[in-house]
Design a protein around this motif. Structure first.
Motif, PDB file in Angstrom:
ATOM      1  N   ARG A 110      -3.940   0.428  -2.296  1.00 15.22           N
ATOM      2  CA  ARG A 110      -3.068  -0.535  -2.955  1.00 15.22           C
ATOM      3  C   ARG A 110      -2.231   0.153  -4.039  1.00 15.22           C
ATOM      4  NH1 ARG A 110      -4.195  -6.002  -3.037  1.00 15.22           N
ATOM      5  NH2 ARG A 110      -6.434  -5.601  -2.796  1.00 15.22           N
ATOM      6  N   LYS A 111      -0.920  -0.070  -4.009  1.00 21.05           N
ATOM      7  CA  LYS A 111      -0.008   0.623  -4.917  1.00 21.05           C
ATOM      8  C   LYS A 111      -0.361   0.395  -6.381  1.00 21.05           C
ATOM      9  CE  LYS A 111       4.192   0.920  -2.096  1.00 21.05           C
ATOM     10  NZ  LYS A 111       5.575   0.410  -1.910  1.00 21.05           N
ATOM     11  N   THR A 112      -0.715  -0.818  -6.722  1.00 24.76           N
ATOM     12  CA  THR A 112      -0.996  -1.116  -8.126  1.00 24.76           C
ATOM     13  C   THR A 112      -2.194  -0.317  -8.630  1.00 24.76           C
ATOM     14  OG1 THR A 112      -2.286  -3.043  -7.388  1.00 24.76           O
ATOM     15  CG2 THR A 112      -0.001  -3.429  -8.069  1.00 24.76           C
ATOM     16  N   ILE A 113      -3.167  -0.080  -7.764  1.00 29.06           N
ATOM     17  CA  ILE A 113      -4.337   0.708  -8.157  1.00 29.06           C
ATOM     18  C   ILE A 113      -3.963   2.180  -8.271  1.00 29.06           C
ATOM     19  CG2 ILE A 113      -6.669   1.402  -7.498  1.00 29.06           C
ATOM     20  CD1 ILE A 113      -6.967  -1.279  -6.084  1.00 29.06           C
ATOM     21  N   ALA A 114      -3.160   2.673  -7.296  1.00 33.68           N
ATOM     22  CA  ALA A 114      -2.741   4.079  -7.344  1.00 33.68           C
ATOM     23  C   ALA A 114      -1.894   4.361  -8.569  1.00 33.68           C
ATOM     24  CB  ALA A 114      -1.970   4.421  -6.070  1.00 33.68           C
ATOM     25  N   GLU A 115      -1.098   3.388  -8.982  1.00 30.14           N
ATOM     26  CA  GLU A 115      -0.287   3.569 -10.189  1.00 30.14           C
ATOM     27  C   GLU A 115      -1.171   3.636 -11.434  1.00 30.14           C
ATOM     28  OE1 GLU A 115       2.303   0.252  -9.900  1.00 30.14           O
ATOM     29  OE2 GLU A 115       3.573   1.171  -8.352  1.00 30.14           O
ATOM     30  N   ALA A 116      -2.210   2.811 -11.450  1.00 26.90           N
ATOM     31  CA  ALA A 116      -3.104   2.794 -12.612  1.00 26.90           C
ATOM     32  C   ALA A 116      -4.086   3.971 -12.603  1.00 26.90           C
ATOM     33  CB  ALA A 116      -3.877   1.477 -12.652  1.00 26.90           C
ATOM     34  N   GLN A 117      -4.418   4.457 -11.384  1.00 26.21           N
ATOM     35  CA  GLN A 117      -5.384   5.551 -11.230  1.00 26.21           C
ATOM     36  C   GLN A 117      -4.747   6.639 -10.359  1.00 26.21           C
ATOM     37  OE1 GLN A 117      -8.085   5.091 -12.955  1.00 26.21           O
ATOM     38  NE2 GLN A 117      -8.087   2.893 -13.281  1.00 26.21           N
ATOM     39  N   PRO A 118      -3.841   7.436 -10.885  1.00 25.23           N
ATOM     40  CA  PRO A 118      -3.076   8.384 -10.060  1.00 25.23           C
ATOM     41  C   PRO A 118      -3.918   9.489  -9.427  1.00 25.23           C
ATOM     42  CG  PRO A 118      -2.611   8.713 -12.399  1.00 25.23           C
ATOM     43  CD  PRO A 118      -3.391   7.443 -12.302  1.00 25.23           C
ATOM     44  N   TYR A 155       0.828  -1.198   0.000  1.00 29.30           N
ATOM     45  CA  TYR A 155       0.000   0.000   0.000  1.00 29.30           C
ATOM     46  C   TYR A 155       0.867   1.256   0.000  1.00 29.30           C
ATOM     47  CZ  TYR A 155      -3.708  -3.247   1.369  1.00 29.30           C
ATOM     48  OH  TYR A 155      -4.598  -4.277   1.399  1.00 29.30           O
ATOM     49  N   VAL A 156       0.283   2.355  -0.504  1.00 33.26           N
ATOM     50  CA  VAL A 156       0.894   3.675  -0.384  1.00 33.26           C
ATOM     51  C   VAL A 156      -0.048   4.500   0.490  1.00 33.26           C
ATOM     52  CG1 VAL A 156      -0.194   4.573  -2.490  1.00 33.26           C
ATOM     53  CG2 VAL A 156       1.908   5.623  -1.626  1.00 33.26           C
ATOM     54  N   GLY A 157       0.520   5.401   1.287  1.00 32.00           N
ATOM     55  CA  GLY A 157      -0.259   6.079   2.288  1.00 32.00           C
ATOM     56  C   GLY A 157      -1.017   7.293   1.781  1.00 32.00           C
ATOM     57  N   VAL A 158      -2.122   7.573   2.470  1.00 29.78           N
ATOM     58  CA  VAL A 158      -2.913   8.790   2.318  1.00 29.78           C
ATOM     59  C   VAL A 158      -3.006   9.396   3.717  1.00 29.78           C
ATOM     60  CG1 VAL A 158      -5.204   9.723   1.764  1.00 29.78           C
ATOM     61  CG2 VAL A 158      -4.216   7.887   0.357  1.00 29.78           C
ATOM     62  N   GLU A 173       7.949  11.753   3.402  1.00 37.35           N
ATOM     63  CA  GLU A 173       7.476  11.650   2.012  1.00 37.35           C
ATOM     64  C   GLU A 173       7.490  10.215   1.498  1.00 37.35           C
ATOM     65  OE1 GLU A 173       8.393  15.706   2.964  1.00 37.35           O
ATOM     66  OE2 GLU A 173       9.574  13.867   3.197  1.00 37.35           O
ATOM     67  N   GLU A 174       8.247   9.332   2.135  1.00 40.22           N
ATOM     68  CA  GLU A 174       8.280   7.939   1.698  1.00 40.22           C
ATOM     69  C   GLU A 174       7.008   7.185   2.058  1.00 40.22           C
ATOM     70  OE1 GLU A 174      12.249   5.832   2.054  1.00 40.22           O
ATOM     71  OE2 GLU A 174      12.632   7.559   3.363  1.00 40.22           O
ATOM     72  N   LEU A 175       6.250   7.702   3.007  1.00 40.88           N
ATOM     73  CA  LEU A 175       5.044   7.012   3.453  1.00 40.88           C
ATOM     74  C   LEU A 175       3.837   7.285   2.563  1.00 40.88           C
ATOM     75  CD1 LEU A 175       5.121   7.564   7.336  1.00 40.88           C
ATOM     76  CD2 LEU A 175       5.796   5.499   6.091  1.00 40.88           C
ATOM     77  N   PHE A 176       3.806   8.477   1.951  1.00 42.33           N
ATOM     78  CA  PHE A 176       2.572   8.954   1.339  1.00 42.33           C
ATOM     79  C   PHE A 176       2.703   9.162  -0.168  1.00 42.33           C
ATOM     80  CE2 PHE A 176       2.636  10.544   5.756  1.00 42.33           C
ATOM     81  CZ  PHE A 176       1.545   9.849   6.229  1.00 42.33           C
ATOM     82  N   HIS A 177       1.577   9.001  -0.834  1.00 37.61           N
ATOM     83  CA  HIS A 177       1.533   9.251  -2.270  1.00 37.61           C
ATOM     84  C   HIS A 177       1.825  10.718  -2.527  1.00 37.61           C
ATOM     85  CE1 HIS A 177      -0.100   9.639  -6.350  1.00 37.61           C
ATOM     86  NE2 HIS A 177       0.070   8.328  -6.455  1.00 37.61           N
TER      87      HIS A 177
END
Length: 330
Positions: free
Chosen positions: A228-236, A72-75, A317-321
């Motif tokens: 989920r990182k894969t979703i955030a990458e596909a839907q920035p 996951y990437v953070g919000v 900054e490493e924790l969050f999108h």
């Protein structure tokens, strides 16, 4: 065009409820909400990455990010925050009158890496000189024996962690006097049931927490939101949309809470508690976003690294999108 269908696992809190009941919408998303206990969400998220979006333990999130294995990437929507001076319980028959008396004691904790335990150990070290290495930690389930540490951690050699017996819960051990105390996010049932030999280390935890905040400016963050990182990458666009929606949901919850013509929670003195919180912590006392919480996150990441839970100190900054680190203004 249809909206993005996502599973969203979060706690059933007043600040989340406008999202859950549909009063607040997430732009472009058709959410499937699951309101679950934190322990279930975290176990399923960090063992199997079951959810598209989920509430996440800040400590577990930091461990996985430091290891490079976080799915996951953070919000920076901080769904749970708490002062943890209530989270230290001791046996009354062991001569433990002040925090310094914890040195050399056997103290139970459900998981060494839990966020509440990180904050408690940091407070004990910074304010009272009690280092994590000064205590013998006994790890196990609070009410049920055999609770696993959901994330494998390699601790410094001077940290002493014992496993509770396979057939013993920490609650049973505390009742029997097999441990001298306990730290964690929720109290063992023996305390709630009024065991005569189990009490809080701080007799007035609210006063202790108020003093802590006035000295540090820290209202501890417990949980973040993960996507989920894969979703955030596909839907920035998604991480910023989530932050916007969770911020709106929290604001609406506070509007409802402030309307005391008919009290929204089953608790007296709500107006007085709100006034007290704003007087101590400011108008936006439960802030989301990195900017107003940078000092809190920085203190946590330093403590996390110092306690051996992250091999290096992470940057915030490493924790969050990156899309959630700034916002637009009109």
């Amino acid at each position: 065009m249809s909206k993005l269908c996502l599973s969203v696992a979060i706690g059933d809190y007043d600040r989340n409820r406008p999202l859950i009941d549909g009063a607040v919408q997430i732009d472009g998303v058709d959410p499937v909400f699951m309101t679950l206990a934190p322990e279930e969400i975290f176990f399923r998220a960090f063992r199997h990455a079951e959810f598209d979006v989920c509430e996440a333990s800040l400590s577990s999130f930091t461990v996985k990010t430091a290891q490079g294995t976080n799915p996951y990437v953070g919000v920076p929507a901080f769904l749970s925050r708490a002062f943890r001076h209530t989270g230290i319980l001791v046996r009354k028959d062991r001569g433990i009158e002040k925090p310094e008396d914890l040195k050399g004691r056997r103290i139970g904790c459900p998981e060494y890496q839990l966020t509440a335990c990180v904050w408690i150990r940091d407070m004990l070290e910074q304010d009272y000189g009690v280092k994590p290495s000064d205590v013998i930690w006994v790890r196990g389930g609070i009410e049920q024996p055999g609770r696993p540490e959901k994330i494998k951690v390699e601790l410094p050699a001077d940290i002493r962690v014992e496993q509770a017996p396979e057939d013993r819960s920490l609650n049973a051990m505390l009742m029997a006097g097999e441990i001298d105390g306990f730290i964690g996010p929720r109290a063992p049932s023996c305390f709630d049931e009024g065991h005569p030999q189990v009490g809080r280390l701080f007799p007035d935890p609210t006063a202790a927490a108020g003093d802590y905040y006035r000295r540090t400016g820290i209202f501890p963050i417990m949980h973040v939101l993960g996507v989920r990182k894969t979703i955030a990458e596909a839907q920035p666009w998604l991480p910023a949309a989530l932050l916007k929606a969770f911020e709106q949901s929290k604001k609406l919850a506070l509007v409802r809470l402030s309307d005391t013509s008919a009290t929204k929670i089953t608790l007296p003195f709500v107006e007085e508690q709100l006034q007290g919180a704003r007087a101590l912590l400011g108008e936006d006392f439960w802030s989301y976003g990195v900017a107003p919480n940078r000092h809190v996150l920085d203190a946590f990441l330093k403590a996390h690294h110092r306690q051996g839970l992250s091999a290096r100190q992470l940057r915030i900054e490493e924790l969050f999108h990156p899309a959630t680190l700034e916002g637009f203004k009109i």
